[in-house]
Design an enzyme around this catalytic site. Structure first.
Site, PDB file in Angstrom:
ATOM      1  N   ALA A  95       4.375  -1.729   9.559  1.00 27.25           N
ATOM      2  CA  ALA A  95       3.761  -2.543  10.607  1.00 27.25           C
ATOM      3  C   ALA A  95       4.110  -4.008  10.399  1.00 27.25           C
ATOM      4  O   ALA A  95       4.511  -4.415   9.307  1.00 27.25           O
ATOM      5  CB  ALA A  95       2.232  -2.392  10.567  1.00 27.25           C
ATOM      6  N   ILE A 133       0.842  -1.205   0.000  1.00 24.67           N
ATOM      7  CA  ILE A 133       0.000   0.000   0.000  1.00 24.67           C
ATOM      8  C   ILE A 133       0.876   1.254   0.000  1.00 24.67           C
ATOM      9  O   ILE A 133       0.616   2.214  -0.740  1.00 24.67           O
ATOM     10  CB  ILE A 133      -0.951   0.008   1.222  1.00 24.67           C
ATOM     11  N   GLY A 144     -11.580 -20.311  13.594  1.00 28.67           N
ATOM     12  CA  GLY A 144     -11.481 -18.890  13.971  1.00 28.67           C
ATOM     13  C   GLY A 144     -11.687 -17.940  12.812  1.00 28.67           C
ATOM     14  O   GLY A 144     -11.653 -16.719  12.999  1.00 28.67           O
ATOM     15  N   TYR A 186      -2.604  -8.971  16.544  1.00 27.27           N
ATOM     16  CA  TYR A 186      -2.469  -7.918  15.522  1.00 27.27           C
ATOM     17  C   TYR A 186      -3.549  -6.850  15.706  1.00 27.27           C
ATOM     18  O   TYR A 186      -3.264  -5.645  15.761  1.00 27.27           O
ATOM     19  CB  TYR A 186      -2.545  -8.557  14.134  1.00 27.27           C
ATOM     20  N   VAL A 240      -5.778 -12.938  -0.322  1.00 26.53           N
ATOM     21  CA  VAL A 240      -6.427 -13.995  -1.110  1.00 26.53           C
ATOM     22  C   VAL A 240      -6.464 -13.668  -2.612  1.00 26.53           C
ATOM     23  O   VAL A 240      -6.208 -14.553  -3.449  1.00 26.53           O
ATOM     24  CB  VAL A 240      -7.828 -14.326  -0.542  1.00 26.53           C
ATOM     25  N   ASP A 246      14.680   0.979  10.818  1.00 22.60           N
ATOM     26  CA  ASP A 246      13.574   0.410  11.596  1.00 22.60           C
ATOM     27  C   ASP A 246      12.807   1.550  12.260  1.00 22.60           C
ATOM     28  O   ASP A 246      13.437   2.481  12.786  1.00 22.60           O
ATOM     29  CB  ASP A 246      14.151  -0.559  12.646  1.00 22.60           C
ATOM     30  N   LYS A 281      -2.790  -2.943  16.913  1.00 17.89           N
ATOM     31  CA  LYS A 281      -3.223  -1.805  16.095  1.00 17.89           C
ATOM     32  C   LYS A 281      -4.175  -0.900  16.897  1.00 17.89           C
ATOM     33  O   LYS A 281      -4.106   0.316  16.809  1.00 17.89           O
ATOM     34  CB  LYS A 281      -3.930  -2.310  14.829  1.00 17.89           C
TER      35      LYS A 281
HETATM   36  P1  NAD Z   1       3.317  -4.567   3.642  1.00 19.37           P
HETATM   37  O1  NAD Z   1       3.897  -5.675   4.468  1.00 19.37           O
HETATM   38  O2  NAD Z   1       3.418  -4.662   2.152  1.00 19.37           O
HETATM   39  O3  NAD Z   1       3.906  -3.167   4.100  1.00 19.37           O
HETATM   40  C1  NAD Z   1       4.450  -2.942   5.381  1.00 19.37           C
HETATM   41  C2  NAD Z   1       5.781  -2.243   5.186  1.00 19.37           C
HETATM   42  O4  NAD Z   1       6.323  -1.934   6.478  1.00 19.37           O
HETATM   43  C3  NAD Z   1       6.811  -3.107   4.470  1.00 19.37           C
HETATM   44  O5  NAD Z   1       7.428  -2.364   3.434  1.00 19.37           O
HETATM   45  C4  NAD Z   1       7.817  -3.476   5.553  1.00 19.37           C
HETATM   46  O6  NAD Z   1       9.121  -3.678   5.056  1.00 19.37           O
HETATM   47  C5  NAD Z   1       7.704  -2.272   6.491  1.00 19.37           C
HETATM   48  N1  NAD Z   1       8.072  -2.568   7.871  1.00 19.37           N
HETATM   49  C6  NAD Z   1       7.623  -3.595   8.645  1.00 19.37           C
HETATM   50  N2  NAD Z   1       8.186  -3.529   9.864  1.00 19.37           N
HETATM   51  C7  NAD Z   1       8.983  -2.422   9.865  1.00 19.37           C
HETATM   52  C8  NAD Z   1       9.832  -1.824  10.839  1.00 19.37           C
HETATM   53  N3  NAD Z   1       9.977  -2.357  12.063  1.00 19.37           N
HETATM   54  N4  NAD Z   1      10.509  -0.698  10.509  1.00 19.37           N
HETATM   55  C9  NAD Z   1      10.385  -0.156   9.258  1.00 19.37           C
HETATM   56  N5  NAD Z   1       9.606  -0.689   8.291  1.00 19.37           N
HETATM   57  C10 NAD Z   1       8.906  -1.810   8.600  1.00 19.37           C
HETATM   58  O7  NAD Z   1       1.797  -4.462   4.093  1.00 19.37           O
HETATM   59  P2  NAD Z   1       0.596  -3.595   3.482  1.00 19.37           P
HETATM   60  O8  NAD Z   1      -0.467  -4.548   3.130  1.00 19.37           O
HETATM   61  O9  NAD Z   1       1.093  -2.631   2.492  1.00 19.37           O
HETATM   62  O10 NAD Z   1       0.118  -2.828   4.809  1.00 19.37           O
HETATM   63  C11 NAD Z   1       0.412  -1.469   5.066  1.00 19.37           C
HETATM   64  C12 NAD Z   1      -0.349  -1.032   6.307  1.00 19.37           C
HETATM   65  O11 NAD Z   1      -1.749  -1.163   6.079  1.00 19.37           O
HETATM   66  C13 NAD Z   1      -0.034  -1.839   7.560  1.00 19.37           C
HETATM   67  O12 NAD Z   1       0.013  -0.955   8.644  1.00 19.37           O
HETATM   68  C14 NAD Z   1      -1.234  -2.765   7.696  1.00 19.37           C
HETATM   69  O13 NAD Z   1      -1.460  -3.121   9.054  1.00 19.37           O
HETATM   70  C15 NAD Z   1      -2.337  -1.891   7.148  1.00 19.37           C
HETATM   71  N6  NAD Z   1      -3.487  -2.651   6.635  1.00 19.37           N
HETATM   72  C16 NAD Z   1      -3.339  -3.435   5.524  1.00 19.37           C
HETATM   73  C17 NAD Z   1      -4.445  -4.133   5.049  1.00 19.37           C
HETATM   74  C18 NAD Z   1      -4.369  -5.010   3.817  1.00 19.37           C
HETATM   75  O14 NAD Z   1      -5.396  -5.597   3.435  1.00 19.37           O
HETATM   76  N7  NAD Z   1      -3.230  -5.121   3.138  1.00 19.37           N
HETATM   77  C19 NAD Z   1      -5.682  -4.066   5.717  1.00 19.37           C
HETATM   78  C20 NAD Z   1      -5.767  -3.269   6.857  1.00 19.37           C
HETATM   79  C21 NAD Z   1      -4.664  -2.545   7.286  1.00 19.37           C
END
Ligand code: NAD
Length: 305
Positions: free
Chosen positions: A74, A12, A266, A140, A183, A51, A144
């Protein structure tokens, strides 16, 4: 205007970075590349491999003095939060506090947070609204929700302005084909590899699938709007796994074969988030319905492979 996107090398975050560049922002990414990839990031963006829990990440924000911080980095996987609970809490709670503290000291004007429908747990409601009770059933969802509370208290004590966006199930190009949320990415990769599509349960379970470009739109709208609000980023529509498979059958003319397994214990049966507040406060209605969004994702991924 300057923006920091934590997690900007992820699924995202990388789309959001593109949206910000189109709008003329100077964009800085903070990402430790644990799941993100440099190839997701446009070449002229400032990428800092750090980080979010580190002293260096905090110092960087103090140095950049961004106008807006989008906090997406995250640990974003429910199953990992159960097997590696300490890391989940450390990244999602301690990491968020470190970034909040940096924003407070740097005088950031707006903090925009990526939250999740997982904060509601198994709420058993046809259409969830932002005022409904939160009751996470995973670490999780809990980490959050705790991060959300810290954000609200940073506003209360330090006047750091925020918008908390709770996303539905996000899908679109560049999503990694793994995890319970991925999915659609798993199915599209499966079609490319001629693998059968695994369905757990009868396939009638539903989710609120939102296209990643609609998530970008809501994040951009939050720069100016939705101050001190929690807002869903969703379609308000239920789509079942069987419906996803039907649409993929229309797109993929080489045969699509689902294979049904026992439901996962679950697994939440239905999850759908009202988007009335987003329409009203962010003026952000989704541009993609599930047919158009799946076609866009399918064509992007098939063309890239
Ligand atoms: P993603 O895993 O592709 O992106 C997360 C990014 O955070 C990655 O680039 C990762 O390298 C980075 N990261 C993780 N831990 C880190 C740390 N300790 N320090 C620095 N960088 C770190 O996931 P995504 O699907 O793009 O999700 C982005 C956000 O959206 C997240 O916060 C997630 O909880 C939230 N979210 C996603 C969804 C979904 O359906 N994908 C739904 C609800 C919420």
């Amino acid at each position: 205007m300057k923006a920091v996107v934590t997690g900007g090398a992820g699924f995202i975050g990388s789309h959001l970075v593109e949206g910000l560049i189109t709008r003329g922002f100077e964009v800085h990414i903070i990402d430790n590349l644990s799941s993100g990839k440099l190839e997701n990031v446009p070449s002229h963006v400032h990428t800092h491999v750090l980080d979010i829990r580190s002293k260096e990440a905090k110092e960087l924000i103090l140095q950049i003095k961004p106008d807006v911080v989008f906090h997406l980095a995250a640990q974003a996987d429910v199953t990992t939060s159960i097997t590696n609970t300490i890391d989940d809490a450390s990244i999602n709670i301690d990491g968020t506090i470190n970034i909040l503290d940096a924003c407070k000291e740097a005088g950031v004007k707006k903090f925009i947070f990526a939250s999740t429908s997982a904060v509601y747990g198994d709420i058993q409601k046809d259409l969830i609204s932002e005022d409904d009770l939160t009751n996470p059933i995973s670490y999780y969802g809990h980490s959050k929700l705790t991060a959300e509370k810290y954000i609200q208290l940073y506003n209360q004590y330090h006047q750091l302005s925020y918008t908390i966006l709770r996303y539905g199930n996000v899908y679109g190009p560049r999503q990694v084909a793994k995890g319970e949320g991925g999915v659609i990415a798993i199915y599209i990769e499966g079609l490319g590899n001629k693998n059968p599509l695994k369905v757990y349960g009868d396939g009638e379970q539903t989710r609120d699938f939102i296209h990643v470009l609609d998530v970008v739109q809501a994040n951009l709208a939050s720069i100016e709007k939705g101050n001190q609000e929690i807002i869903h980023v969703s379609t308000g529509q239920r789509t079942s796994i069987n419906q996803i498979i039907q649409i993929l059958k229309q797109l993929h003319d080489q045969g699509v074969s689902p294979v049904y397994y026992d439901a996962k214990p679950g697994d939440i049966k239905h999850s759908c988030l009202s988007n009335e507040k987003a329409k009203c406060m962010l003026n952000a209605a989704p541009l993609y319905n599930i047919q158009d969004g799946l076609r866009h994702t399918y064509l992007s991924e098939i063309t890239n492979n």
